[in-house]
Design a protein around this motif. Structure first.
Motif, mmCIF file in Angstrom:
data_model
loop_
_atom_site.group_PDB
_atom_site.id
_atom_site.type_symbol
_atom_site.label_atom_id
_atom_site.label_comp_id
_atom_site.label_asym_id
_atom_site.label_seq_id
_atom_site.Cartn_x
_atom_site.Cartn_y
_atom_site.Cartn_z
ATOM 1 N N TRP A 64 -6.187 -4.900 3.377
ATOM 2 C CA TRP A 64 -5.993 -3.551 2.849
ATOM 3 C C TRP A 64 -4.868 -3.499 1.821
ATOM 4 C CZ3 TRP A 64 -9.859 -0.472 3.615
ATOM 5 C CH2 TRP A 64 -10.649 -0.627 4.745
ATOM 6 N N MET B 249 -5.491 -1.658 -1.667
ATOM 7 C CA MET B 249 -4.615 -0.562 -2.076
ATOM 8 C C MET B 249 -3.844 -0.919 -3.337
ATOM 9 S SD MET B 249 -4.787 2.218 -0.459
ATOM 10 C CE MET B 249 -3.327 2.822 -1.284
ATOM 11 N N ASP C 154 0.825 -1.208 0.000
ATOM 12 C CA ASP C 154 0.000 0.000 0.000
ATOM 13 C C ASP C 154 0.862 1.262 0.000
ATOM 14 O OD1 ASP C 154 0.942 -0.509 2.522
ATOM 15 O OD2 ASP C 154 -1.010 -0.432 3.520
ATOM 16 N N GLY D 285 -13.864 -5.416 -1.953
ATOM 17 C CA GLY D 285 -14.083 -5.145 -0.539
ATOM 18 C C GLY D 285 -15.361 -5.767 -0.016
#
Length: 599
Positions: free
Chosen positions: A453, A457, A35, A69
């Motif tokens: 995440w 990302m 990320d 997500g």
């Protein structure tokens, strides 16, 4: 900044090209968080004026990121209500021989991976496959590589099976205004899957037979154990020689340091004090008998009595350090891992290399195997923990009930509605996620623990880089270059782009490769006047052929440590499999989606 032109590219294009190459190099050669890498790259493109504010934020508002997500909510609901564990429990039997066992494992696993995240399916079946291998009297390493290969091949069969498919379909919709059906890649992918499974069965003798690293904890002298002397230990005041704590059953004392971290020489005349830490090298199970015979304890902090460690309802479990783990280059003592997850490090192993150091002070490397004392009800597959360590043989007990049926129906409804084009993929996944939450199949807290995440990302950043590649003319120039080499023959163009994508995806995550190669493939197809759909279906298959290296896909790294593999083990069978699967996918894509010139 677009006036300066060099080698056919303007300044914006060169900034983008250098940024993309740097991103790929950093992801491959360093342990910097994914990320962080993409955030910095996006910042560079924005600050230099290559992208405006809307284009810079395009990845974060992309439906591909949203779909990925919210799919986490759906998968979490299936896990928490016991659907996945019911499947896990009932899917395996005990075949009579190894070839039948491989087939029985790969078929259902590839089917599940078409609808579930690759790492979820791998984590779900890794421990089961290991126990299965023991029953068959076969090394687990003979199963792990086929397991992840089946997972990777099966994931391409639908748009939701792998993030790269979601990204490519989303970019296709943006470029053409047309929705791609959830099962668009099904037939070419199933053909590649069948050919891939047949190849693995025929070349099963190429699969390595490796000894599992944790087996060494029971049978070698290459590992260390750290024990603590409680304050009420009856040996306090005695010397090490008098207490018989130097040469012990299964090993010997290699280091002692007192409660104030003062190290002392290992001598028979050294006195024992409360809070002393004793570091032994030897056979783990035999040395741990000192807990009973000499009232020692495994603890990460000073304790008064050995009774403080009783009733912990704990068990010994092994974990390997995966590629990209934040623990690589650090020690357990420098991290908060033990405190955060109620773990106690017992020993550290490194293949064939004796580690004569305090376990908590060993600087960890990829592939190291750690032995922990863990709570029995520990959740070993949270995204945060699995990003640092890959645990083996954790069997979570999940009760089934009405919620099991509800979550299974929600998943089935999502697949049917999107497949029949009643709703779009985005609408279908959002509705399914809302239904999971409303029906209390999962909680917000569980979902947040499961969100990866890094993947989200990575997807957002890859989409932004893809936008820059298109805007600055890199995709158009690359397409011109490909046409200059291959001419205007559609199959030659398709093969050329897929070959390069296949090479890159062995080293970089597939979602990034898919996003960066989409504009090149799309531009090349449109320049020669053909419908880009079959080209993109072939690209979906190509970017998911991460078979030749253990670092090409997270699923590969999940079994790299537990399987005791070497880097070359993946290359032996992975290189020809990559070639066969890619060629099959391209050939069938051309048959199912005829190469039609645009009007």
């Amino acid at each position: 900044m677009g006036e300066i032109v060099f080698l056919g590219l303007n300044l914006d294009a060169w900034i983008t090209l250098i940024t993309v190459i740097t991103v790929l190099a950093v992801l491959l050669l360093t342990k910097v968080r994914t990320d962080a890498v993409f955030l910095i790259a996006i910042g560079v493109l924005f600050v230099t004026g290559v992208l405006d504010a809307r284009e810079t934020c395009s990845g974060f508002s992309s439906s591909a990121v949203v779909v990925t997500g919210v799919l986490t909510v759906v998968v979490t609901g299936l896990h928490e209500t016991g659907v996945l564990h019911w499947i896990q429990k009932h899917i395996f039997g005990l075949p009579e021989n190894y070839p039948k066992a491989l087939l029985r494992m790969m078929l259902p696993v590839s089917f599940l991976s078409a609808f579930l995240n690759n790492t979820t399916v791998t984590a779900l079946f890794e421990g089961v496959v290991k126990q299965w291998a023991r029953k068959l009297g076969t090394a687990a390493s003979k199963f792990y590589i086929p397991l992840v290969y089946a997972v990777l091949m099966g994931g391409v069969c639908t748009l939701v099976g792998t993030p790269s498919n979601i990204v490519i379909s989303d970019l296709y919709e943006e470029a053409t205004g047309l929705d791609m059906n959830m099962f668009a890649p099904l037939i070419p992918s199933v053909a590649s899957l069948i050919v891939g499974i047949a190849f693995i069965l025929l070349t099963r003798r190429w699969l390595p037979e490796r000894k599992a690293p944790e087996a060494a904890f029971e049978a070698t002298l290459d590992y260390t154990v750290e024990l603590l002397v409680p304050s009420d230990n009856p040996n306090i005041g005695k010397t090490l020689g008098e207490a018989g704590l130097i040469k012990v059953k299964g090993g010997s004392l290699i280091e002692i340091y007192h409660f104030d971290d003062v190290r002392s020489p290992v001598s028979e005349d050294e006195y024992i004090m409360g809070g002393d830490h004793l570091v032994y090298a030897g056979r783990i199970e035999e040395i741990l008998e000192l807990k009973a015979t000499h009232e020692l304890a495994v603890a990460d902090h000073h304790i008064f009595s050995v009774k403080e460690t009783e009733g912990r309802n704990s068990q010994l479990r092994t974990a390997s350090v995966p590629y990209g783990s934040r623990l690589i280059g650090k020690t357990i003592g420098d991290s908060t891992l033990e405190r955060d997850y109620n773990l106690i490090l017992v020993a550290v192993a490194r293949r064939g290399e004796r580690i004569e150091a305090v376990p908590r002070e060993v600087v960890l490397r990829m592939g190291d195997t750690l032995l922990f004392e863990c709570p029995r009800k520990m959740k070993a597959y949270s995204e945060r923990l699995s990003a640092m360590l890959q645990f083996s043989e954790f069997q979570e007990v999940v009760e089934t009930g009405p919620g099991t049926i509800v979550s299974a129906l929600i998943m089935t409804a999502m697949m049917l509605l999107t497949a029949l084009n009643v709703v779009s993929l985005l609408e279908g996944t959002v509705l399914a996620a809302l239904a999971m939450l409303v029906c209390r199949c999962c909680s917000i807290g569980k979902v947040m623990d499961s969100l990866n995440w890094n993947v989200l990302m990575g997807m957002a950043g890859s989409i932004v880089l893809g936008t820059a590649i298109t805007k600055t003319g890199i995709a158009e120039s690359a397409a011109h270059g490909i046409l200059g080499l291959c001419g205007a023959h559609p199959v030659a163009v398709m093969v050329a782009v897929c070959i390069v994508a296949t090479l890159v995806t062995q080293l970089v995550m597939n979602v990034a490769v898919g996003a960066m190669f989409f504009p090149i493939m799309f531009e090349a197809a449109t320049q020669i006047g053909y419908d880009p759909l079959p080209f993109l279906i072939a690209l979906m298959i190509a970017v998911n052929t991460s078979f030749a290296t253990p670092i090409g896909a997270p699923a590969n790294m999940m079994v790299y440590g537990p399987g005791g593999y070497r880097f070359s083990d993946f290359m032996r069978i992975g290189i020809p499999l990559t070639l066969i699967v890619t060629v099959t996918g391209i050939a069938v894509a051309c048959l199912v989606f005829p190469l039609t010139p645009l009007p």
